[in-house]
Design a protein around this motif. Sequence first.
Motif, mmCIF file in Angstrom:
data_model
loop_
_atom_site.group_PDB
_atom_site.id
_atom_site.type_symbol
_atom_site.label_atom_id
_atom_site.label_comp_id
_atom_site.label_asym_id
_atom_site.label_seq_id
_atom_site.Cartn_x
_atom_site.Cartn_y
_atom_site.Cartn_z
ATOM 1 N N UNK A 236 48.947 -1.767 -17.313
ATOM 2 C CA UNK A 236 49.391 -0.644 -17.881
ATOM 3 C C UNK A 236 48.802 -0.716 -19.082
ATOM 4 N N UNK A 237 48.879 -1.960 -19.721
ATOM 5 C CA UNK A 237 48.195 -1.852 -21.034
ATOM 6 C C UNK A 237 46.771 -1.485 -21.103
ATOM 7 N N UNK A 238 45.986 -2.207 -19.923
ATOM 8 C CA UNK A 238 44.642 -2.000 -19.911
ATOM 9 C C UNK A 238 44.241 -0.579 -19.539
ATOM 10 N N UNK A 239 45.100 0.147 -18.629
ATOM 11 C CA UNK A 239 44.738 1.195 -18.235
ATOM 12 C C UNK A 239 44.873 2.187 -19.305
ATOM 13 N N UNK A 299 40.384 8.517 -14.770
ATOM 14 C CA UNK A 299 41.111 6.997 -15.474
ATOM 15 C C UNK A 299 42.528 7.256 -15.731
ATOM 16 N N UNK A 300 42.747 8.474 -16.396
ATOM 17 C CA UNK A 300 43.917 8.875 -16.708
ATOM 18 C C UNK A 300 44.926 8.999 -15.399
ATOM 19 N N UNK A 301 44.584 9.405 -14.206
ATOM 20 C CA UNK A 301 45.257 9.281 -12.983
ATOM 21 C C UNK A 301 45.616 7.868 -12.753
ATOM 22 N N UNK A 302 44.875 7.037 -12.896
ATOM 23 C CA UNK A 302 45.230 5.537 -12.457
ATOM 24 C C UNK A 302 46.251 5.128 -13.166
ATOM 25 N N UNK A 327 43.181 1.382 -8.430
ATOM 26 C CA UNK A 327 42.978 2.027 -9.653
ATOM 27 C C UNK A 327 42.481 1.185 -10.892
ATOM 28 N N UNK A 328 43.052 0.187 -10.836
ATOM 29 C CA UNK A 328 42.624 -0.912 -12.047
ATOM 30 C C UNK A 328 41.168 -1.456 -11.693
ATOM 31 N N UNK A 329 40.801 -1.527 -10.929
ATOM 32 C CA UNK A 329 39.143 -2.099 -10.460
ATOM 33 C C UNK A 329 38.290 -0.777 -10.762
ATOM 34 N N UNK A 330 38.898 0.422 -10.380
ATOM 35 C CA UNK A 330 38.008 1.465 -10.451
ATOM 36 C C UNK A 330 37.900 2.013 -11.997
ATOM 37 N N UNK A 331 38.984 1.587 -12.472
ATOM 38 C CA UNK A 331 38.959 1.817 -13.972
ATOM 39 C C UNK A 331 38.118 1.082 -14.799
ATOM 40 N N UNK A 332 37.949 -0.209 -14.463
ATOM 41 C CA UNK A 332 37.048 -1.181 -15.123
ATOM 42 C C UNK A 332 35.580 -0.680 -14.871
ATOM 43 N N UNK A 333 35.461 -0.524 -13.556
ATOM 44 C CA UNK A 333 33.982 -0.031 -13.028
ATOM 45 C C UNK A 333 33.625 1.290 -14.064
ATOM 46 N N UNK A 334 34.389 2.207 -13.982
ATOM 47 C CA UNK A 334 34.084 3.460 -14.824
ATOM 48 C C UNK A 334 33.878 2.957 -16.487
ATOM 49 N N UNK A 335 34.637 2.586 -16.943
ATOM 50 C CA UNK A 335 34.681 2.024 -18.313
ATOM 51 C C UNK A 335 33.262 1.287 -18.623
ATOM 52 N N UNK A 336 32.909 0.276 -17.863
ATOM 53 C CA UNK A 336 31.793 -0.410 -18.095
ATOM 54 C C UNK A 336 30.664 0.421 -17.886
ATOM 55 N N UNK A 337 30.512 1.256 -16.841
ATOM 56 C CA UNK A 337 29.281 2.217 -16.796
ATOM 57 C C UNK A 337 29.249 3.037 -17.673
ATOM 58 N N UNK A 338 30.315 3.521 -18.272
ATOM 59 C CA UNK A 338 30.434 4.366 -19.247
ATOM 60 C C UNK A 338 29.697 3.754 -20.840
ATOM 61 N N UNK A 339 30.130 2.789 -20.966
ATOM 62 C CA UNK A 339 29.606 1.981 -22.322
ATOM 63 C C UNK A 339 28.151 1.777 -22.049
ATOM 64 N N UNK A 340 27.748 1.115 -20.821
ATOM 65 C CA UNK A 340 26.400 0.754 -20.772
ATOM 66 C C UNK A 340 25.499 1.793 -20.854
ATOM 67 N N UNK A 341 25.644 2.792 -20.143
ATOM 68 C CA UNK A 341 24.883 3.885 -20.020
ATOM 69 C C UNK A 341 24.813 4.591 -21.413
#
Length: 470
Positions: A236-239, A299-302, A327-341
């Motif tokens: 929950x803290x990560x999300x 991500x909010x939804x997760x 949801x946790x895995x998807x949030x990780x992937x979304x955050x990493x993609x966002x920061x990288x691009x």
Amino acid sequence: MAKLWGGRFSKNTNELVDAFNASIDFDKRLYHEDIRGSIAHAGMLAKCGIIPAEDGEKIIAGLKDILADIEAGNFHFDVTLEDIHMNVEARLTERIGSAGARLHTARSRNDQVALDMHMYMKREVAEIAELLLKFEEALLTVAKKHEKTLMPGYTHLQRAQPITFAHHMLAYFNMLQRDFRRLLGVWEGADMMPLGAGAIAGTTFPIDRFMVAEELNFGTVYPNSMDAVSDRDYIIEFLSFASTLMMHMSRLSEEICLWSSTEFGFVELDDAFATGSSMMPQKKNPDISELVRGKTGRVYGHLMAMLTTAKGLPLTYNKDLQEDKEGFFDAIDTVKFTLAVYRDMILTMTVNVDKMAQAVSKDFSNATDLADYLVRKGLPFRQAHEVVGKCVAYAIHQGKFLPEISLEEYKQFSDLFESDLLVALKPEHCVEARKSYGGPAFSENEKQFAIGDKVLAVQQAKLEELQSKL
């Protein structure tokens, strides 16, 4: 295939139940943590005399072989075995015989999956911290490049006061500093070792939980077995961190969508970070920014889903907690993609300096500075505000901007106006005059750049510390 828990049952589970119950399709990404945790567990069992040393050696060697097979793409994951833990254990027993059946001594899948998730979280936190740091560096680089690039600042999406593009970028840099701090808090919450808690009440075997924690580089061990297997606070803290970060990225995305429009024309995205229209050949769309803005809600939804899942669960483990992963895995992937691009997109973006300067000279964003001018002449601010408001109304009626009004015209509103008012109205003067700490003055930008460099150095040291603890 026979279930590893099937001794109590006289019937095979329904195929739909197998499919609904299984988590292997998504938790197979935990394979590295699962095997590493099992190796540490087997070593501890052997050292504590709970299993024969020879069996411990066979288990560890077999697990390393399975890890190599998975990484080489030579491992078949079986949905009937439900999850990553049982897939690995079944293959281990198949390969090394009865020694493999000893691996699960003194542990449950409840504390095993908790261990995997804690370890996975720590690895991902370190990777995200590195991406976050690189994006902060990109923002600071762009800010330094545009230290004296003037632009309108906005409130209510209406032009408010002149600022610099550097100052605007530094605002996001400061937001991300707070995100980095929150991410360190996520690490702290994940840096607790749950293995040894068993299913709920520990174990009767003389295990050494602290030995396993040291082997796996955990800072501490859960002191309560029930809390250890049911805790999902760290997820929950990560999300929560991810939601806040994505909110910041979404705000930047909205501005890039606006700035890159024809109406603004403040920036142009590099062709590599924009798309076109299948119908309208002139289009250049900021799709990356739009996707980031859209994925923020996901991500909010997760976060909401995890809070909702956990809110009604009695202690300790319930199958509902299997919902902590997708949801946790998807949030990780979304955050990493966002920061990288975004790092590369920001660094390659063209800032239209002249268009910004033209915009800030064709508005009334210098009105506050004109009021401050009167205050320095001795007029109370509220009265100065009223005088300048009348000046603005007059200018609008005349189809002019404030610098285009003559001194004689200004005099009809106040005798305090003198010829030096034209200097006060220049956008660059408006910016440089705002030297209060945290303001947009060029000299203040220099101070903030120096502070930013120090912040990045501290964050880099912290990142290296985290990486050393994986």
